[in-house]
Design an enzyme around this catalytic site. Structure first.
Site, mmCIF file in Angstrom:
data_model
loop_
_atom_site.group_PDB
_atom_site.id
_atom_site.type_symbol
_atom_site.label_atom_id
_atom_site.label_comp_id
_atom_site.label_asym_id
_atom_site.label_seq_id
_atom_site.Cartn_x
_atom_site.Cartn_y
_atom_site.Cartn_z
ATOM 1 N N MET A 52 0.849 -1.194 0.000
ATOM 2 C CA MET A 52 0.000 0.000 0.000
ATOM 3 C C MET A 52 0.885 1.245 0.000
ATOM 4 O O MET A 52 0.444 2.331 0.392
ATOM 5 C CB MET A 52 -0.936 -0.014 1.214
ATOM 6 C CG MET A 52 -1.879 -1.213 1.188
ATOM 7 S SD MET A 52 -3.400 -0.977 2.109
ATOM 8 C CE MET A 52 -2.771 -0.694 3.746
ATOM 9 N N ALA A 54 4.006 3.879 1.047
ATOM 10 C CA ALA A 54 4.650 4.332 2.303
ATOM 11 C C ALA A 54 5.724 3.308 2.685
ATOM 12 O O ALA A 54 5.746 2.791 3.799
ATOM 13 C CB ALA A 54 3.628 4.518 3.418
ATOM 14 N N HIS A 59 9.445 -3.521 3.307
ATOM 15 C CA HIS A 59 8.938 -3.716 1.939
ATOM 16 C C HIS A 59 10.095 -3.978 0.974
ATOM 17 O O HIS A 59 9.989 -4.803 0.065
ATOM 18 C CB HIS A 59 8.212 -2.459 1.448
ATOM 19 C CG HIS A 59 6.957 -2.116 2.186
ATOM 20 N ND1 HIS A 59 6.851 -1.000 2.991
ATOM 21 C CD2 HIS A 59 5.746 -2.724 2.231
ATOM 22 C CE1 HIS A 59 5.636 -0.933 3.488
ATOM 23 N NE2 HIS A 59 4.943 -1.969 3.058
ATOM 24 N N GLN A 83 -10.348 -2.758 2.504
ATOM 25 C CA GLN A 83 -9.854 -3.395 3.731
ATOM 26 C C GLN A 83 -9.853 -2.442 4.923
ATOM 27 O O GLN A 83 -9.357 -2.784 5.990
ATOM 28 C CB GLN A 83 -8.490 -4.034 3.503
ATOM 29 C CG GLN A 83 -7.341 -3.070 3.263
ATOM 30 C CD GLN A 83 -6.082 -3.799 2.794
ATOM 31 O OE1 GLN A 83 -6.006 -4.284 1.676
ATOM 32 N NE2 GLN A 83 -5.085 -3.870 3.650
ATOM 33 N N GLU A 170 6.023 -11.341 6.780
ATOM 34 C CA GLU A 170 5.546 -12.145 7.925
ATOM 35 C C GLU A 170 4.991 -11.252 9.031
ATOM 36 O O GLU A 170 4.325 -11.742 9.938
ATOM 37 C CB GLU A 170 6.699 -12.996 8.468
ATOM 38 C CG GLU A 170 7.070 -14.134 7.541
ATOM 39 C CD GLU A 170 8.105 -15.054 8.140
ATOM 40 O OE1 GLU A 170 8.647 -14.749 9.221
ATOM 41 O OE2 GLU A 170 8.394 -16.089 7.506
ATOM 42 N N ASP A 172 2.572 -9.343 8.860
ATOM 43 C CA ASP A 172 1.125 -9.598 8.801
ATOM 44 C C ASP A 172 0.943 -11.110 8.669
ATOM 45 O O ASP A 172 0.541 -11.619 7.620
ATOM 46 C CB ASP A 172 0.523 -8.849 7.615
ATOM 47 C CG ASP A 172 0.613 -7.350 7.807
ATOM 48 O OD1 ASP A 172 -0.174 -6.807 8.580
ATOM 49 O OD2 ASP A 172 1.508 -6.728 7.204
ATOM 50 N N GLN A 175 -2.479 -12.480 7.683
ATOM 51 C CA GLN A 175 -2.732 -12.167 6.272
ATOM 52 C C GLN A 175 -1.996 -13.150 5.360
ATOM 53 O O GLN A 175 -2.534 -13.615 4.347
ATOM 54 C CB GLN A 175 -2.283 -10.732 5.982
ATOM 55 C CG GLN A 175 -2.253 -10.359 4.506
ATOM 56 C CD GLN A 175 -1.910 -8.910 4.287
ATOM 57 O OE1 GLN A 175 -2.787 -8.055 4.341
ATOM 58 N NE2 GLN A 175 -0.646 -8.593 4.046
ATOM 59 N N ARG A 209 2.629 2.384 9.596
ATOM 60 C CA ARG A 209 1.837 3.067 10.631
ATOM 61 C C ARG A 209 2.708 3.570 11.787
ATOM 62 O O ARG A 209 2.226 4.354 12.608
ATOM 63 C CB ARG A 209 0.731 2.155 11.146
ATOM 64 C CG ARG A 209 -0.377 1.950 10.121
ATOM 65 C CD ARG A 209 -1.574 1.212 10.686
ATOM 66 N NE ARG A 209 -2.723 1.272 9.814
ATOM 67 C CZ ARG A 209 -3.119 0.304 8.983
ATOM 68 N NH1 ARG A 209 -2.443 -0.823 8.915
ATOM 69 N NH2 ARG A 209 -4.183 0.457 8.212
HETATM 70 O O1 PAF Z 1 -0.137 -5.840 3.588
HETATM 71 C C1 PAF Z 1 -0.564 -4.904 2.875
HETATM 72 O O2 PAF Z 1 0.104 -3.891 2.643
HETATM 73 C C2 PAF Z 1 -1.955 -5.022 2.258
HETATM 74 O O3 PAF Z 1 -2.832 -5.661 3.126
HETATM 75 C C3 PAF Z 1 -1.935 -5.689 0.876
HETATM 76 C C4 PAF Z 1 -1.470 -7.120 0.943
HETATM 77 C C5 PAF Z 1 -1.043 -4.907 -0.081
HETATM 78 C C6 PAF Z 1 -3.348 -5.696 0.283
HETATM 79 O O4 PAF Z 1 -3.854 -4.413 0.136
#
Ligand code: PAF
Length: 299
Positions: A52, A54, A59, A83, A170, A172, A175, A209
Site C-alpha cells: 500500500m 509508504a 517492503h 480493507q 511475515e 502480517d 494475512q 503506521r
Molecule cells: O499488507 C498490505 O500492505 C496489504 O494488506 C496488501 C497485501 C497490499 C493488500 O492491500
C-alpha cells in the site's frame, strides 16, 4: 514515469533522495498485462510484491527476496479502500509515490503498478471472497471487514498480473496464512512466499503506521515485541503456564504505556487456533498506543 527534481539543499550537491528517478509506473490493467506479456514472450518469470506504499526497509526486503527468485519484479502500490472500515485510517494513510518509486528503483524493481480506485473497483463491482477458518480469530475478530478486503484485492492483483511468485511480509502473519489458503483453494497457480519481519534496532517491527507514533509512544512501542518474546519463551519452557503468562504480559503492556490490548496470544502457526503443547507456534499481538494500532508476531 516519475521524475523528481534535483535539489542541492544548500550544499551544491544532490541529496540521494532528490536524485531524479525514472521508474516505469503503469496505472491500468491493460498496461500491466502488456508489460507482463512482453516478459512472458522471452520466457521470463515474474514476481509480485503487493503493497500500500509508504515503503520502508521491510517492503524493500520483499522486493530483494523477489529479485532473487524471479527475472522480473512488479511492486503494486494501492491503498485498498475495501480493507478499511469507515472509522479506520484510510484518509490519513501515508502516501508518497515519488519517494516509493525512488526506493523501488534503488532495489531493482522492474515495474510499479499503481492503479486508482476506479480501475480496481469499477462502477458496479460486486464480487466478494470469504476465506473461512483462518480468518475467524485475532484480526478477523477485531477488524471483521479486513480479510475480505485483502482477499478481493490480492485475488485481483494476482489475476491482473498472473505472477509465478508473490511476496508478503511475515509481519502480517495472519494475512500471509489467508493469502496462502486462498491461492491454494482457488488454484491460482503461484507460490506465496513469506519474508521475515524487518525490525528497528530496539525490536519494533517496521510498519508504515509507525509514522503515526508520537515521540513518547515510539519509546513505549518496542514493549509489544518484548511481550511476544516472553510468551514465546513460555511455550518452550513452561507450556502449561502459557495462558497465565500471556495475561501477565497483557497487564505489563498497559503498565508500559499501551492504551489497550486487542489480543496477545500463542496460536497454532497455520490455523491460528489457540496453541496447545506440540503445535507449531506463532505468538501474535495487536495493541493500541494512543490512536495507533500496532500488530506484531514471532515464531
Ligand atoms: O499488507 C498490505 O500492505 C496489504 O494488506 C496488501 C497485501 C497490499 C493488500 O492491500
Amino acid at each position: 514515469v516519475v521524475k523528481r527534481g534535483l535539489k542541492s539543499r544548500g550544499t551544491g550537491l544532490p541529496v540521494w533522495s532528490d536524485v531524479p528517478v525514472m521508474m516505469d509506473i503503469v496505472r491500468t490493467r491493460s498496461a500491466l498485462r502488456d508489460a507482463v506479456a512482453n516478459w512472458r514472450k522471452s520466457d521470463l518469470s515474474v514476481a509480485l510484491v503487493p503493497t500500500m506504499g509508504a515503503l520502508h526497509e521491510g517492503h524493500l526486503d520483499l522486493v530483494r527476496a523477489a529479485k532473487q527468485r524471479a527475472d522480473r519484479v512488479i511492486t503494486t502500490i494501492f491503498v485498498n479502500p475495501t480493507q478499511f472500515a469507515a472509522h479506520e485510517d484510510l484518509g490519513r494513510y501515508p502516501r508518497d509515490e515519488a519517494r516509493d518509486a525512488s526506493l523501488l528503483k534503488g532495489v531493482g524493481c522492474d515495474l510499479i503498478y499503481a492503479p486508482n480506485a476506479s480501475e480496481m473497483y469499477p462502477e458496479g463491482f460486486s464480487t466478494h471472497i470469504r476465506v473461512s477458518g483462518v480468518t475467524q480469530r485475532l484480526e478477523g475478530s477485531f477488524r471483521p471487514h479486513f480479510f475480505a478486503g485483502v482477499a478481493i484485492v490480492v485475488a485481483k492483483l494476482f489475476s491482473q498480473s498472473r505472477p509465478d511468485f508473490a511476496f508478503f511480509g511475515e509481519k502480517d502473519w495472519q494475512q500471509l496464512q489467508v493469502v496462502t489458503q486462498m491461492a491454494r483453494d482457488l488454484d491460482l497457480n503461484l507460490d506465496v512466499i513469506g519474508v521475515p519481519t524487518r525490525r528497528e534496532a530496539d525490536g519494533l517491527a517496521m510498519s508504515s503506521r509507525n509514522a503515526y507514533l508520537t515521540e513518547e509512544e515510539r519509546v513505549v512501542a518496542p514493549a509489544l515485541k518484548r511481550a511476544l518474546d516472553v510468551i514465546y519463551e513460555a511455550t518452550l519452557a513452561q507450556p502449561s503456564a502459557v495462558a497465565a503468562i500471556a495475561q501477565d504480559a497483557t497487564a505489563n503492556l498497559i503498565k508500559a504505556g499501551f492504551t489497550s490490548v486487542d489480543y496477545l496470544e500463542a496460536c497454532h502457526a497455520q490455523t491460528l487456533q489457540p496453541w496447545t503443547h506440540g503445535d507449531p507456534v506463532r505468538v501474535l499481538g495487536a495493541a493500541w498506543l494512543g490512536k495507533t494500532r500496532l500488530i506484531d508476531n514471532r515464531g
